[in-house]
Design an enzyme around this catalytic site. Structure first.
Site, PDB file in Angstrom:
ATOM      1  N   SER A   1       0.811  -1.226   0.000  1.00 55.53           N
ATOM      2  CA  SER A   1       0.000   0.000   0.000  1.00 55.53           C
ATOM      3  C   SER A   1       0.838   1.267   0.000  1.00 55.53           C
ATOM      4  O   SER A   1       1.913   1.330   0.614  1.00 55.53           O
ATOM      5  CB  SER A   1      -0.875  -0.006   1.269  1.00 55.53           C
ATOM      6  OG  SER A   1      -1.425   1.264   1.492  1.00 55.53           O
TER       7      SER A   1
ATOM      8  N   GLU B   1       0.186   3.606   1.781  1.00 56.02           N
ATOM      9  CA  GLU B   1       0.265   4.016   3.196  1.00 56.02           C
ATOM     10  C   GLU B   1       1.661   3.773   3.762  1.00 56.02           C
ATOM     11  O   GLU B   1       2.031   4.363   4.778  1.00 56.02           O
ATOM     12  CB  GLU B   1      -0.760   3.245   4.023  1.00 56.02           C
ATOM     13  CG  GLU B   1      -2.155   3.830   4.006  1.00 56.02           C
ATOM     14  CD  GLU B   1      -2.242   5.175   4.711  1.00 56.02           C
ATOM     15  OE1 GLU B   1      -1.883   5.254   5.887  1.00 56.02           O
ATOM     16  OE2 GLU B   1      -2.655   6.159   4.071  1.00 56.02           O
TER      17      GLU B   1
ATOM     18  N   TYR C   1      -1.682   0.185  10.648  1.00 56.40           N
ATOM     19  CA  TYR C   1      -1.943  -0.432   9.337  1.00 56.40           C
ATOM     20  C   TYR C   1      -0.722  -0.286   8.427  1.00 56.40           C
ATOM     21  O   TYR C   1      -0.249  -1.265   7.825  1.00 56.40           O
ATOM     22  CB  TYR C   1      -3.183   0.211   8.692  1.00 56.40           C
ATOM     23  CG  TYR C   1      -3.368  -0.186   7.247  1.00 56.40           C
ATOM     24  CD1 TYR C   1      -4.017  -1.368   6.901  1.00 56.40           C
ATOM     25  CD2 TYR C   1      -2.892   0.632   6.211  1.00 56.40           C
ATOM     26  CE1 TYR C   1      -4.180  -1.741   5.572  1.00 56.40           C
ATOM     27  CE2 TYR C   1      -3.056   0.270   4.878  1.00 56.40           C
ATOM     28  CZ  TYR C   1      -3.704  -0.918   4.563  1.00 56.40           C
ATOM     29  OH  TYR C   1      -3.855  -1.272   3.242  1.00 56.40           O
TER      30      TYR C   1
HETATM   31  P1  NDP Z   1     -11.487  -4.704   1.674  1.00 52.91           P
HETATM   32  O1  NDP Z   1     -11.471  -4.182   3.066  1.00 52.91           O
HETATM   33  O2  NDP Z   1     -12.638  -4.381   0.788  1.00 52.91           O
HETATM   34  O3  NDP Z   1     -11.378  -6.311   1.721  1.00 52.91           O
HETATM   35  C1  NDP Z   1     -10.575  -6.964   2.673  1.00 52.91           C
HETATM   36  C2  NDP Z   1     -10.758  -8.449   2.522  1.00 52.91           C
HETATM   37  O4  NDP Z   1      -9.948  -9.135   3.491  1.00 52.91           O
HETATM   38  C3  NDP Z   1     -12.198  -8.949   2.781  1.00 52.91           C
HETATM   39  O5  NDP Z   1     -12.463  -9.998   1.905  1.00 52.91           O
HETATM   40  C4  NDP Z   1     -12.115  -9.468   4.210  1.00 52.91           C
HETATM   41  O6  NDP Z   1     -13.078 -10.435   4.516  1.00 52.91           O
HETATM   42  C5  NDP Z   1     -10.732 -10.096   4.184  1.00 52.91           C
HETATM   43  N1  NDP Z   1     -10.158 -10.330   5.498  1.00 52.91           N
HETATM   44  C6  NDP Z   1      -9.995  -9.439   6.508  1.00 52.91           C
HETATM   45  N2  NDP Z   1      -9.380 -10.031   7.555  1.00 52.91           N
HETATM   46  C7  NDP Z   1      -9.163 -11.323   7.204  1.00 52.91           C
HETATM   47  C8  NDP Z   1      -8.569 -12.430   7.851  1.00 52.91           C
HETATM   48  N3  NDP Z   1      -8.087 -12.325   9.088  1.00 52.91           N
HETATM   49  N4  NDP Z   1      -8.510 -13.605   7.201  1.00 52.91           N
HETATM   50  C9  NDP Z   1      -9.014 -13.732   5.946  1.00 52.91           C
HETATM   51  N5  NDP Z   1      -9.594 -12.716   5.277  1.00 52.91           N
HETATM   52  C10 NDP Z   1      -9.668 -11.522   5.905  1.00 52.91           C
HETATM   53  O7  NDP Z   1     -10.107  -4.272   1.002  1.00 52.91           O
HETATM   54  P2  NDP Z   1      -9.806  -3.867  -0.527  1.00 52.91           P
HETATM   55  O8  NDP Z   1     -10.432  -4.864  -1.416  1.00 52.91           O
HETATM   56  O9  NDP Z   1     -10.040  -2.430  -0.715  1.00 52.91           O
HETATM   57  O10 NDP Z   1      -8.216  -4.040  -0.559  1.00 52.91           O
HETATM   58  C11 NDP Z   1      -7.606  -5.300  -0.867  1.00 52.91           C
HETATM   59  C12 NDP Z   1      -6.213  -5.323  -0.278  1.00 52.91           C
HETATM   60  O11 NDP Z   1      -5.433  -4.281  -0.844  1.00 52.91           O
HETATM   61  C13 NDP Z   1      -6.147  -5.114   1.227  1.00 52.91           C
HETATM   62  O12 NDP Z   1      -5.072  -5.887   1.719  1.00 52.91           O
HETATM   63  C14 NDP Z   1      -5.831  -3.643   1.372  1.00 52.91           C
HETATM   64  O13 NDP Z   1      -5.183  -3.384   2.597  1.00 52.91           O
HETATM   65  C15 NDP Z   1      -4.921  -3.433   0.186  1.00 52.91           C
HETATM   66  N6  NDP Z   1      -4.908  -2.109  -0.384  1.00 52.91           N
HETATM   67  C16 NDP Z   1      -6.080  -1.501  -0.732  1.00 52.91           C
HETATM   68  C17 NDP Z   1      -6.072  -0.291  -1.358  1.00 52.91           C
HETATM   69  C18 NDP Z   1      -7.338   0.398  -1.749  1.00 52.91           C
HETATM   70  O14 NDP Z   1      -7.284   1.599  -2.020  1.00 52.91           O
HETATM   71  N7  NDP Z   1      -8.459  -0.311  -1.848  1.00 52.91           N
HETATM   72  C19 NDP Z   1      -4.791   0.403  -1.652  1.00 52.91           C
HETATM   73  C20 NDP Z   1      -3.621  -0.355  -1.277  1.00 52.91           C
HETATM   74  C21 NDP Z   1      -3.691  -1.559  -0.670  1.00 52.91           C
HETATM   75  P3  NDP Z   1     -14.573 -10.031   5.039  1.00 52.91           P
HETATM   76  O15 NDP Z   1     -15.351  -9.673   3.801  1.00 52.91           O
HETATM   77  O16 NDP Z   1     -15.028 -11.269   5.698  1.00 52.91           O
HETATM   78  O17 NDP Z   1     -14.400  -8.853   5.954  1.00 52.91           O
HETATM   79  P1  GDR Z   2      -6.972   5.734   3.477  1.00 54.59           P
HETATM   80  O1  GDR Z   2      -8.498   5.825   3.030  1.00 54.59           O
HETATM   81  O2  GDR Z   2      -6.778   6.004   4.920  1.00 54.59           O
HETATM   82  O3  GDR Z   2      -6.191   6.583   2.514  1.00 54.59           O
HETATM   83  O4  GDR Z   2      -6.665   4.178   3.242  1.00 54.59           O
HETATM   84  P2  GDR Z   2      -9.768   6.537   3.653  1.00 54.59           P
HETATM   85  O5  GDR Z   2     -10.734   6.634   2.550  1.00 54.59           O
HETATM   86  O6  GDR Z   2     -10.208   5.894   4.924  1.00 54.59           O
HETATM   87  O7  GDR Z   2      -9.219   8.004   4.044  1.00 54.59           O
HETATM   88  C1  GDR Z   2      -8.692   8.885   3.061  1.00 54.59           C
HETATM   89  C2  GDR Z   2      -8.469  10.265   3.683  1.00 54.59           C
HETATM   90  O8  GDR Z   2      -9.736  10.858   3.960  1.00 54.59           O
HETATM   91  C3  GDR Z   2      -9.668  11.469   5.244  1.00 54.59           C
HETATM   92  N1  GDR Z   2     -11.021  11.581   5.807  1.00 54.59           N
HETATM   93  C4  GDR Z   2     -11.831  10.559   6.127  1.00 54.59           C
HETATM   94  N2  GDR Z   2     -11.661   9.220   5.994  1.00 54.59           N
HETATM   95  C5  GDR Z   2     -12.684   8.409   6.367  1.00 54.59           C
HETATM   96  N3  GDR Z   2     -12.557   7.079   6.215  1.00 54.59           N
HETATM   97  N4  GDR Z   2     -13.852   8.916   6.897  1.00 54.59           N
HETATM   98  C6  GDR Z   2     -14.050  10.265   7.063  1.00 54.59           C
HETATM   99  O9  GDR Z   2     -15.091  10.689   7.538  1.00 54.59           O
HETATM  100  C7  GDR Z   2     -12.994  11.123   6.656  1.00 54.59           C
HETATM  101  N5  GDR Z   2     -12.857  12.482   6.636  1.00 54.59           N
HETATM  102  C8  GDR Z   2     -11.659  12.737   6.128  1.00 54.59           C
HETATM  103  C9  GDR Z   2      -8.747  10.553   6.033  1.00 54.59           C
HETATM  104  O10 GDR Z   2      -8.276  11.199   7.203  1.00 54.59           O
HETATM  105  C10 GDR Z   2      -7.688  10.243   5.005  1.00 54.59           C
HETATM  106  O11 GDR Z   2      -6.731  11.249   4.985  1.00 54.59           O
HETATM  107  C11 GDR Z   2      -7.120   3.515   2.072  1.00 54.59           C
HETATM  108  C12 GDR Z   2      -7.400   2.049   2.442  1.00 54.59           C
HETATM  109  O12 GDR Z   2      -8.037   1.411   1.347  1.00 54.59           O
HETATM  110  C13 GDR Z   2      -6.112   1.313   2.750  1.00 54.59           C
HETATM  111  O13 GDR Z   2      -6.390  -0.087   2.910  1.00 54.59           O
HETATM  112  C14 GDR Z   2      -5.144   1.512   1.580  1.00 54.59           C
HETATM  113  O14 GDR Z   2      -3.932   0.854   1.843  1.00 54.59           O
HETATM  114  C15 GDR Z   2      -4.913   2.993   1.348  1.00 54.59           C
HETATM  115  O15 GDR Z   2      -6.155   3.603   1.050  1.00 54.59           O
HETATM  116  C16 GDR Z   2      -3.969   3.250   0.175  1.00 54.59           C
END
Ligand code: NDP
Ligand code: GDR
Length: 353
Positions: free
Chosen positions: A133, A135, A156
């Protein structure tokens, strides 16, 4: 019989897992997904892909398991013998990781090592994708690419950094084809409702429909590089098709503030964002990541991967989907799917009904 590729996806019920399962099925793969046992259904994002495993031609199979259970991962991988493993599972919410740091470390961090170790113990020569990520860059200012120093700002981010390094270590120590996709924020109508983009677009649809009157938000100055998840999944797959394993950034190279995303989303339905948005300090983080803007030149050059949807186009796309969702019981992505018999078929297949 033509050779069929077999893939194993953790996190298949999440946003990315559902798009990846779709892509791999379209490409002819047999797809196995890890799902967690829950007291309520957690498969809404993949319901439309499911067919009864007793049916001839079924290519999607679901298995109970958890990244906290290493023995189960070894058993599953030994049975399934995938050629490609995608580790997408994680406790993926940055704000929540401050509330549950230990759990986040155990799943988002050590969980990846358990899966890598399971691949090794099962004696597989498969390709491994780790969902790393942006992050991990945290406090290091943009633009960020594969050579930018890491400085995570949350439990995270620190857990993802552990996974990043352990993936690299298994590549170097055991010659494993293991890669890190360092993905910047990517969103879609399937995005979890508590991430900022979906929280906004869902609220906009509800406010426009008269079902909600206020929206409480945290830091509006944060800058993020938001891309479209469906396009990022293609990049993940390409990383595992390359000749050599390597790590890649996927990003749009353009950043917007949360405020700009709000403005675009509200104005798309003819509303002014500041008439509805209120501040709530509960949405602030103890340490914030101020600005993430990626440089995905390497992925473009070496993988031929180029995103086409930027953050503000995405805002409109997601508002349209959430407006549509209100007319479809909150499930825009399963428009064409019959839900009635699915749940019972799936439960029968898992042996839990
Ligand atoms: P989601 O939160 O939508 O999905 C997370 C998935 O992980 C779900 O299927 C969840 O299952 C499963 N999960 C959580 N904990 C466990 C566990 N202990 N064992 C098995 N499965 C588990 O994430 P995204 O699809 O958005 O992201 C996919 C991956 O990419 C994640 O690792 C995220 O951190 C990473 N990532 C995401 C980004 C983004 O912008 N979306 C950017 C960079 C990285 P359940 O449905 O049961 O909760
Ligand atoms: P992020 O995503 O932390 O970048 O992680 P999120 O959408 O939660 O926050 C983005 C930014 O928005 C600001 N923010 C808020 N965020 C949330 N969730 N709710 C609010 O009400 C709000 N108001 C302002 C946050 O402070 C932050 O700066 C996501 C996840 O998908 C991670 O798993 C992934 O790795 C990174 O993106 C890249």
């Amino acid at each position: 019989m033509p050779f069929k590729k077999v893939a194993f996806i953790t996190g298949i019920t999440g946003q990315d897992g559902s798009y990846l399962a779709e892509l791999l099925l379209q490409k002819g793969y047999e797809v196995h997904g890890l799902i967690r046992r829950a007291s309520t259904f957690n498969t809404a994002r993949i319901d439309h892909l499911y067919t009864d495993p007793h049916d001839i031609g079924t290519r999607l199979f679901l298995h109970y398991g958890d990244l906290s259970d290493g023995a189960r991962l070894v058993t599953l991988l030994s049975e399934i013998k995938p050629q490609e493993v995608y580790n997408l599972a994680a406790q993926s919410h940055v704000r929540v990781s401050f509330d549950e740091p230990e759990h986040t470390g155990d799943t988002t961090g050590v969980g990846s090592m358990r899966l890598l170790e399971a691949v090794r113990l099962a004696g597989l020569h498969c390709r491994f994708y780790q969902a790393s990520s942006s992050e991990m860059f945290g406090a290091t200012p943009p633009p960020q690419d594969e050579n930018t120093p890491f400085y995570p700002r949350s439990p995270y981010g620190a857990a993802k950094l552990y996974s990043y390094w352990v993936t690299k270590n298994y590549r170097e120590a055991y010659g494993m084809y293991a890669v890190n996709g360092i993905l910047f924020n990517h969103e879609s109508p399937r995005r979890g409702e508590t991430f900022v983009t979906r929280k906004i677009t869902r609220a906009v649809a509800r406010i426009a429909a008269g079902q909600q009157h206020e929206l409480f938000m945290g830091n509006l100055d944060a800058i993020r590089d938001w891309g479209y998840a469906a396009e990022y999944i293609e990049g993940m797959w390409r990383m595992l098709q390359a000749d050599q394993p390597d790590d890649y950034v996927l990003a749009t190279n353009v950043g917007y503030t949360v405020r700009e995303f709000l403005e675009t989303s509200f104005s798309h339905v003819g509303l002014k964002w500041d008439d509805y948005v209120r501040f709530d300090e509960r949405y602030l983080r103890p340490t914030e990541v101020d600005a993430l803007i990626g440089d995905a030149t390497k992925a473009k050059t070496e993988l031929g991967w180029t995103p086409t949807v930027d953050g503000l186009q995405l805002a409109k796309l997601m508002v349209d989907a959430d407006v549509e969702a209100l007319a479809h019981e909150g499930r825009p992505w399963i428009d064409t799917v019959k839900l009635d018999s699915w749940t019972s078929k799936k439960n029968a297949a898992l042996g839990v009904d």
